[in-house]
Design a protein around this motif. Structure first.
Motif, PDB file in Angstrom:
ATOM      1  N   VAL A   1       0.674  13.112   8.436  1.00 39.54           N
ATOM      2  CA  VAL A   1      -0.206  11.975   8.685  1.00 39.54           C
ATOM      3  C   VAL A   1      -1.637  12.500   8.694  1.00 39.54           C
ATOM      4  O   VAL A   1      -1.912  13.586   9.212  1.00 39.54           O
ATOM      5  CB  VAL A   1       0.148  11.279  10.023  1.00 39.54           C
ATOM      6  CG1 VAL A   1       0.101  12.257  11.190  1.00 39.54           C
ATOM      7  CG2 VAL A   1      -0.790  10.094  10.275  1.00 39.54           C
TER       8      VAL A   1
ATOM      9  N   LYS B   1       2.074   6.045   2.305  1.00 37.83           N
ATOM     10  CA  LYS B   1       1.851   4.698   2.819  1.00 37.83           C
ATOM     11  C   LYS B   1       0.506   4.632   3.528  1.00 37.83           C
ATOM     12  O   LYS B   1       0.238   5.426   4.441  1.00 37.83           O
ATOM     13  CB  LYS B   1       2.978   4.328   3.799  1.00 37.83           C
ATOM     14  CG  LYS B   1       2.694   3.157   4.728  1.00 37.83           C
ATOM     15  CD  LYS B   1       2.630   1.826   4.010  1.00 37.83           C
ATOM     16  CE  LYS B   1       2.437   0.679   5.012  1.00 37.83           C
ATOM     17  NZ  LYS B   1       2.242  -0.621   4.342  1.00 37.83           N
ATOM     18  N   ARG B   2      -0.362   3.724   3.068  1.00 41.38           N
ATOM     19  CA  ARG B   2      -1.626   3.484   3.770  1.00 41.38           C
ATOM     20  C   ARG B   2      -1.351   2.593   4.971  1.00 41.38           C
ATOM     21  O   ARG B   2      -1.090   1.395   4.838  1.00 41.38           O
ATOM     22  CB  ARG B   2      -2.642   2.824   2.842  1.00 41.38           C
ATOM     23  CG  ARG B   2      -3.207   3.737   1.767  1.00 41.38           C
ATOM     24  CD  ARG B   2      -4.104   4.826   2.330  1.00 41.38           C
ATOM     25  NE  ARG B   2      -5.323   4.315   2.903  1.00 41.38           N
ATOM     26  CZ  ARG B   2      -6.495   4.250   2.275  1.00 41.38           C
ATOM     27  NH1 ARG B   2      -6.583   4.652   1.025  1.00 41.38           N
ATOM     28  NH2 ARG B   2      -7.559   3.788   2.878  1.00 41.38           N
ATOM     29  N   VAL B   3      -1.394   3.173   6.156  1.00 39.71           N
ATOM     30  CA  VAL B   3      -1.129   2.423   7.382  1.00 39.71           C
ATOM     31  C   VAL B   3      -2.296   1.499   7.696  1.00 39.71           C
ATOM     32  O   VAL B   3      -2.121   0.374   8.154  1.00 39.71           O
ATOM     33  CB  VAL B   3      -0.867   3.390   8.549  1.00 39.71           C
ATOM     34  CG1 VAL B   3      -0.630   2.621   9.849  1.00 39.71           C
ATOM     35  CG2 VAL B   3       0.322   4.279   8.233  1.00 39.71           C
ATOM     36  N   SER B   4      -3.514   1.988   7.449  1.00 35.17           N
ATOM     37  CA  SER B   4      -4.722   1.209   7.664  1.00 35.17           C
ATOM     38  C   SER B   4      -5.775   1.719   6.702  1.00 35.17           C
ATOM     39  O   SER B   4      -5.512   2.585   5.869  1.00 35.17           O
ATOM     40  CB  SER B   4      -5.197   1.330   9.121  1.00 35.17           C
ATOM     41  OG  SER B   4      -5.625   2.650   9.401  1.00 35.17           O
TER      42      SER B   4
ATOM     43  N   SER C   1      -3.197   7.302   6.707  1.00 33.75           N
ATOM     44  CA  SER C   1      -2.069   7.262   5.784  1.00 33.75           C
ATOM     45  C   SER C   1      -1.012   8.262   6.232  1.00 33.75           C
ATOM     46  O   SER C   1      -1.314   9.260   6.893  1.00 33.75           O
ATOM     47  CB  SER C   1      -2.503   7.570   4.350  1.00 33.75           C
ATOM     48  OG  SER C   1      -2.992   8.897   4.242  1.00 33.75           O
ATOM     49  N   VAL C   2       0.239   7.977   5.874  1.00 35.85           N
ATOM     50  CA  VAL C   2       1.349   8.889   6.136  1.00 35.85           C
ATOM     51  C   VAL C   2       1.991   9.233   4.794  1.00 35.85           C
ATOM     52  O   VAL C   2       1.947   8.439   3.852  1.00 35.85           O
ATOM     53  CB  VAL C   2       2.388   8.278   7.096  1.00 35.85           C
ATOM     54  CG1 VAL C   2       1.785   8.043   8.464  1.00 35.85           C
ATOM     55  CG2 VAL C   2       2.947   6.978   6.541  1.00 35.85           C
TER      56      VAL C   2
ATOM     57  N   ASP D   1       0.816  -1.223   0.000  1.00 31.04           N
ATOM     58  CA  ASP D   1       0.000   0.000   0.000  1.00 31.04           C
ATOM     59  C   ASP D   1       0.843   1.265   0.000  1.00 31.04           C
ATOM     60  O   ASP D   1       0.571   2.233   0.729  1.00 31.04           O
ATOM     61  CB  ASP D   1      -0.949   0.007   1.202  1.00 31.04           C
ATOM     62  CG  ASP D   1      -2.056  -1.020   1.081  1.00 31.04           C
ATOM     63  OD1 ASP D   1      -2.478  -1.272  -0.057  1.00 31.04           O
ATOM     64  OD2 ASP D   1      -2.478  -1.564   2.112  1.00 31.04           O
TER      65      ASP D   1
END
Length: 768
Positions: free
Chosen positions: A564, A517-520, A524-525, A471
């Motif tokens: 973020v 980056k999709r953390v969840s 995202s960050v 992701d």
């Protein structure tokens, strides 16, 4: 009897023909359409949703969200509308099926907001960059006489009015070189360039009612939008939902002679979307010599020619007159903030004002060649006339311009990695005929200078976006920017000679690299590095009194940022936090000379570090409850901006705070909606003290202002909706200066803002 008999006979004959024709018409089958309407977030049933068929039949959903409607045709189109939710259109081809309609709340969350910036058309959660969106609901929190208060809810952005309708926008301190007007920030309206080739933007020629969404990209965005170190603003008109046609009229009155009228006709279908809007705004002014009178006509049709082709046109006509009260010294400001600049060359004596007329015509085509290739091309032409008596001179300018933009998008793959490639270019050419005279009590007198200025600016860009495993979305972009000014002085009073001056800035490459980056699913960050290039505007090279600034160089800067964003707690809490570090070289600053004319120079470099935060929490969000929505939100900006390597004559200014930038700003708000239609909006704004000169010896006071709007919105029957409202600004009755004059000669730094003021109005919307 001789008169009545023929009339009676004719009436009977018409009734007989009508009955005969009616008897010959085939019977139309009646079909029953039924279903359920739910809240898209909570999946709870919605009561009171108005269901309207294209043929005019209407129904209302009950407590369980259920509705049923008998219509005269199959394959019918239905619209579903409810206060606080986005109107949705559904086409029913099979009436036997139960419909399940999910309405989105009007205040969309991060998952639903689609970003057009960077040409990615991705949700905000998948956009690697500091981006903020101001939707029409935020603009309508206020009186809509300007967009200043709506824009100031965005962290990292500050919008001022030196005088009513005299806008200035600062994104991360970019107002340093903007004593007036909008510079170092590029604007687009409906995807078509709105910033002129000369580098300035006439945002005051638009009305707040013209805008359905404002998308703000902060920091250098040169990879896609060309030269600029401040940022980019994308403006979108407010269009009708598909399947709806409506007429809206509104009126607002307020303190100090505010009068505002709007009329809008809009219609959306599967073949086109039409928008025609007229607005008139008048304001007598809080200060002497600060009246405004503005007319704006917007015509914007959009045609869906085929599944592959969409054609959009914009026609903007604007006629704007506004007066310039001028800056005050601190003594004048404290004694009587309502006065204008006085003296022999005072604003009243010289009728300091600006009278502008503009017409801008643009056409845009979106064309999809295949599933993998598409193109977006726009062309426009613009003509503007400006009449500007100033305190010390009189300017008359005529400006015409044409330009265009094109971008190609290819969606492909590198192995198993999806990739999107975007490339294109933009070009603008403007011609200005500029004459400067002595100002004799608001009348042009002896000719001082006569100039012709040709402005050319353009750039090429390319961007690649890769959807990597885990992701991760990676973006790399590059643009090549070029700007040139050809100035021909036809006559100058002091020398009488004619000469030419050409300033061609060397083409500059500006790259941008970003990762996300999709953390969840909800967080995202992102991080990015980008560079910017910002040449001087035509007004910075050729100042208003006719002096040529031949030594001015372009600004260049590099920006590092990380952030973020996301939403948690069942979408009730959203957040967006960005930290950045921006290094700018060849920084351009402005100072006023003895005649109050702004002069510009490069001063070395600046170091700009900051933190931008936006938070929102929905305490209550349930349309079934009496109190259907209760939301609190806030934004906060911290700026640590300093001059580096700055020396003026023998004075060393390195390490001083950046002029015109507040170290701390914050905005907080409360939104309250009820099931019955009552609403309350409360907004508080804090601005820290601001250094007003490069020496940091003069500061404006910090201040807190409070505004509120309360009203009643209600659907009356099936076709009419009503919005009655009243509000107040500066409820704390603060004395503060908004849009200060930086480095002002003679200590005239202060532009006082209105004290406590009120407004009220009504909007009536008729759905056809």
């Amino acid at each position: 009897m001789k008169i009545k008999l023929p009339f009676t006979s004719l009436l009977l004959l018409l009734l007989l023909i009508s009955y005969t024709l009616q008897a010959q018409q085939p019977e139309i089958d009646q079909v029953l359409i039924s279903g359920t309407v739910l809240d898209a977030r909570s999946s709870l049933p919605l009561e009171g949703v108005t269901v309207t068929a294209r043929s005019g039949e209407q129904g209302i959903s009950n407590e369980q969200g259920a509705f049923s409607l008998t219509v005269a045709e199959a394959n019918a189109r239905f619209s579903f509308s409810l206060l606080g939710y986005r109107t949705q259109t559904v086409v029913v081809s099979s009436p036997e099926e139960e419909l399940l309609v999910q309405l989105q709340p009007a205040s969309a969350n991060l998952r639903e907001v689609e970003i057009t910036g960077y040409e990615t058309n991705r949700p905000l959660l998948e956009t690697a960059g500091a981006v903020s969106v101001v939707e029409s609901e935020v603009i309508q929190r206020f009186d809509e006489s300007s967009i200043v208060r709506a824009v100031n809810t965005v962290p990292g952005v500050r919008m001022d009015e030196r005088a009513p309708a005299s806008y200035r926008i600062s994104i991360r301190g970019s107002s340093l070189r903007s004593p007036y007007g909008i510079r170092n920030v590029k604007l687009y309206f409906n995807g078509i360039p709105f910033t002129e080739a000369s580098g300035v933007t006439q945002l005051n020629m638009l009305d707040a009612a013209n805008l359905g969404q404002i998308e703000i990209l902060k920091g250098p965005t040169a990879s896609v939008y060309g030269a600029g170190t401040g940022g980019t603003i994308l403006l979108e008109p407010k269009r009708a939902e598909a399947g709806t046609s409506q007429l809206q009229v509104g009126a607002t009155v307020g303190s100090y002679g505010l009068r505002r009228y709007t009329a809008t006709a809009s219609s959306g279908s599967d073949k086109s979307n039409m928008l025609v809007q007229y607005s008139r705004q008048q304001y007598e002014g809080y200060r002497e010599q600060s009246a405004v009178d503005r007319h704006v006509l917007l015509i914007s049709p959009e045609f869906y020619v085929s599944e592959k082709q969409t054609v959009t046109a914009n026609i903007v006509y604007s006629n704007l007159y506004y007066e310039l009260p001028g800056g005050l010294t601190v003594e004048q400001y404290r004694q009587n903030p309502r006065q204008a600049r006085g003296g022999m060359y005072g604003s009243v004596a010289q009728n300091a004002s600006i009278d502008q007329e503009l017409i801008n015509v643009g056409v845009k085509q979106e064309y999809r060649f295949s599933d993998t290739w598409s193109n977006n091309t726009s062309l426009y032409g613009m003509h503007r006339f400006q009449d500007n008596p100033f305190n010390t001179d009189y300017e008359r300018n005529a400006y015409q311009e044409f330009g265009g933009r094109t971008s190609f998008v290819h969606q492909g793959q590198i192995g198993s990695v999806p990739a999107t490639y975007t490339f294109g270019g933009e070009f603008q050419r403007g011609l200005e005929a500029s004459r400067t005279y002595d100002n004799n009590g608001g009348i042009p007198d002896t000719l001082r200078s006569d100039d012709e200025v040709i402005s050319k600016t353009g750039f090429l860009f390319a961007q690649a976006e890769l959807e990597l495993p885990a992701d991760i979305i990676a973006t790399a972009a590059l643009s090549l920017n070029d700007t040139r000014y050809d100035i021909t002085r036809l006559m100058q009073a002091t020398s009488g000679g004619q000469y030419e001056y050409i300033r061609d800035f060397a083409a500059v490459l500006s790259p941008r690299i970003a990762l996300l980056k999709r953390v969840s699913d909800g967080v995202s960050v992102h991080a990015s590095v980008s560079s910017g290039f910002s040449p001087p505007t035509e007004e910075e090279i050729l100042t208003s009194e006719g002096t040529l600034n031949q030594d001015l160089e372009a600004e260049k800067g590099t920006n590092y940022e990380a952030g973020v964003r996301g939403y948690v707690f069942n979408d009730r809490f959203s957040f967006d936090v960005v930290a950045f570090y921006f290094r700018l070289s060849e920084t351009i600053v402005s100072r006023q000379d003895v005649s109050s004319v702004a002069v510009f120079r490069n001063v070395g470099s600046t170091s700009q570090k900051g933190l931008e935060t936006m938070l929102s929490y929905s305490i209550i969000d349930d349309a079934r409850l009496t109190l259907s929505q209760l939301r609190v939100w806030g934004s906060y900006t911290y700026n640590h901006f300093r001059f580096k390597n700055y020396q003026r004559d023998a004075i060393v200014l390195s390490g001083n705070k950046l002029t015109g930038v507040a170290p701390h700003t914050a905005t907080a708000g409360l939104d309250l909606l009820t099931k019955a239609g009552f609403y309350v909006y409360v907004t508080a704004n804090y601005v820290d003290e601001i250094p007003l000169n490069d020496e940091n010896t003069v500061y404006s006071d910090d201040f807190i202002t409070l505004g509120a709007r309360l009203g009643f919105r209600r659907q009356l029957g099936g076709h009419i909706s009503l919005d009655i409202f009243a509000g107040a600004e500066n409820l704390t009755d603060e004395k503060y200066s908004m849009g200060n004059d930086l480095n002002a000669f003679g200590g005239r730094f202060f532009q006082p803002a209105p004290d406590r003021n009120y407004y009220g109005g009504i909007k009536v919307n008729y759905t056809l």
